[in-house]
Design an enzyme around this catalytic site. Structure first.
Site, PDB file in Angstrom:
ATOM      1  CG  HIS A   1      -3.667   6.969   3.108  1.00 61.80           C
ATOM      2  ND1 HIS A   1      -3.838   6.826   4.470  1.00 61.80           N
ATOM      3  CD2 HIS A   1      -3.215   5.776   2.682  1.00 61.80           C
ATOM      4  CE1 HIS A   1      -3.491   5.608   4.837  1.00 61.80           C
ATOM      5  NE2 HIS A   1      -3.121   4.936   3.768  1.00 61.80           N
TER       6      HIS A   1
ATOM      7  CG  ASP B   1      -2.031  -0.959   1.181  1.00 60.44           C
ATOM      8  OD1 ASP B   1      -2.078  -1.772   0.235  1.00 60.44           O
ATOM      9  OD2 ASP B   1      -2.877  -0.932   2.099  1.00 60.44           O
ATOM     10  CG  ASP B   2       0.223   3.798   2.254  1.00 61.00           C
ATOM     11  OD1 ASP B   2      -0.962   3.682   1.907  1.00 61.00           O
ATOM     12  OD2 ASP B   2       0.581   3.777   3.438  1.00 61.00           O
TER      13      ASP B   2
ATOM     14  CE1 TYR C   1      -4.292   5.070   8.343  1.00 59.66           C
ATOM     15  CE2 TYR C   1      -6.118   6.219   7.292  1.00 59.66           C
ATOM     16  CZ  TYR C   1      -4.812   6.218   7.763  1.00 59.66           C
ATOM     17  OH  TYR C   1      -4.059   7.367   7.673  1.00 59.66           O
TER      18      TYR C   1
ATOM     19  CG  HIS D   1       2.052  -0.234   4.651  1.00 59.31           C
ATOM     20  ND1 HIS D   1       1.757  -1.241   5.546  1.00 59.31           N
ATOM     21  CD2 HIS D   1       0.921   0.513   4.534  1.00 59.31           C
ATOM     22  CE1 HIS D   1       0.509  -1.108   5.955  1.00 59.31           C
ATOM     23  NE2 HIS D   1      -0.014  -0.050   5.365  1.00 59.31           N
TER      24      HIS D   1
ATOM     25  CG  HIS E   1      -4.351   2.646  -0.720  1.00 56.66           C
ATOM     26  ND1 HIS E   1      -5.226   1.835  -0.016  1.00 56.66           N
ATOM     27  CD2 HIS E   1      -3.440   3.084   0.203  1.00 56.66           C
ATOM     28  CE1 HIS E   1      -4.857   1.770   1.243  1.00 56.66           C
ATOM     29  NE2 HIS E   1      -3.787   2.531   1.419  1.00 56.66           N
TER      30      HIS E   1
END
Length: 277
Positions: free
Chosen positions: A135, A81-82, A172, A224, A131
């Site tokens: 965020h 992710d991210d 999350y 991540h 995603h």
């Protein structure tokens, strides 16, 4: 081989990450105009979680030798992710060295900053999912703002690579039936996870390796992008699942509801990767 043995595959290259922030300034409101919409939508950017760290470049010539099982007893999926971030290249180098696929759930803001890494992710056969743009914690903002933030990321991605996402992961893991329905109406499958590496709080590669265990056939591991311990841990994580006879595959949409690690269900699991064109 312990994670410390992998240090020989690393050469110094300092990269400073942004410090994690948990609050959003009211001055940080951003206006996003979505293609095909007749009105302007205001969304509330959330700083991307990052920790101040020293990132080191991977020397693939000195990575440990790993052997995939001769026969796969099942398939599991690696997800990040991210991203993309300054360490995405290292993740891609390791994955490419072992010919292991992964799914990257990217942020629209990061894709705008590093489009060449998005193109590389796709070119090398990895899946790329939505995603969100900024965020946010989707359950703490109005539904229309949440969906606008998702849409904004799709617009960026479509402009970069000329096609839309088919996978979506809420930041999350914050989701509900309305958000999931919104993703499905946008032809995206909501993807959660069955094991959380908790690399966002890990102090060492050893911690990431230990916390990444427990997947069985169909499992999905949450990791991540932008986390140096995750880069260092990745070869050992791959080895640990090879030792169990498991191979790495892709995230696939299924018709049944399957349990996740966060108490809700989703319709996604790992399966054998489709043959590359």
């Amino acid at each position: 081989m312990a994670a410390s043995d992998i240090e020989a595959a690393i050469s110094p290259e300092r990269v400073t990450m942004r410090k994690r922030t948990t609050t959003v300034s009211l001055a940080a409101l951003a206006t996003l105009v979505l293609t095909g919409c007749s009105s302007t939508t205001t969304v509330h950017p959330t700083p991307i979680p990052r920790a101040e760290s020293t990132v080191q470049a991977v020397d693939v010539d000195h990575l440990p030798e790993l052997n995939a099982p001769a026969t796969c007893s099942g398939y599991v999926a690696l997800t990040f992710d991210d991203g993309p971030t300054q360490v995405t290249k290292d993740l891609l180098d390791i994955l490419g060295h072992y010919d292991v696929p992964a799914a990257f759930f990217n942020l629209g803001l990061q894709e705008k900053k590093m489009p060449e890494l998005v193109e590389r992710q796709i070119r090398e056969g990895h899946q790329v999912g939505n995603h969100t743009m900024t965020h946010p914690e989707l359950l703490t903002i109005p539904l229309d703002e949440a969906l606008d933030d998702i849409d904004a990321a799709t617009v960026v991605h479509r402009d970069l690579v000329d096609h839309s996402y088919t996978l979506f992961r809420p930041p999350y893991g914050g989701t509900n039936q309305e958000i999931r329905k919104g993703a499905e109406e946008r032809s995206m499958t909501e993807v959660l996870w069955t094991v959380d590496s908790k690399d966002y709080e890990a102090a060492s590669a050893e911690q990431v390796i230990e916390q990444s265990q427990g997947m069985t056939d169909g499992g999905i591991l949450l990791m991540h992008d932008g986390k140096p311990p995750t880069v260092e841990a990745l070869p050992q994580i791959i080895r640990s699942y090879y030792d169990q006879g498991l191979c790495f595959g892709q995230v696939t949409t299924v018709d049944e509801e399957l349990p996740s690690n966060i108490g809700t269900t989703h319709r996604a699991r790992a399966t054998e990767q489709e043959a590359k064109p």
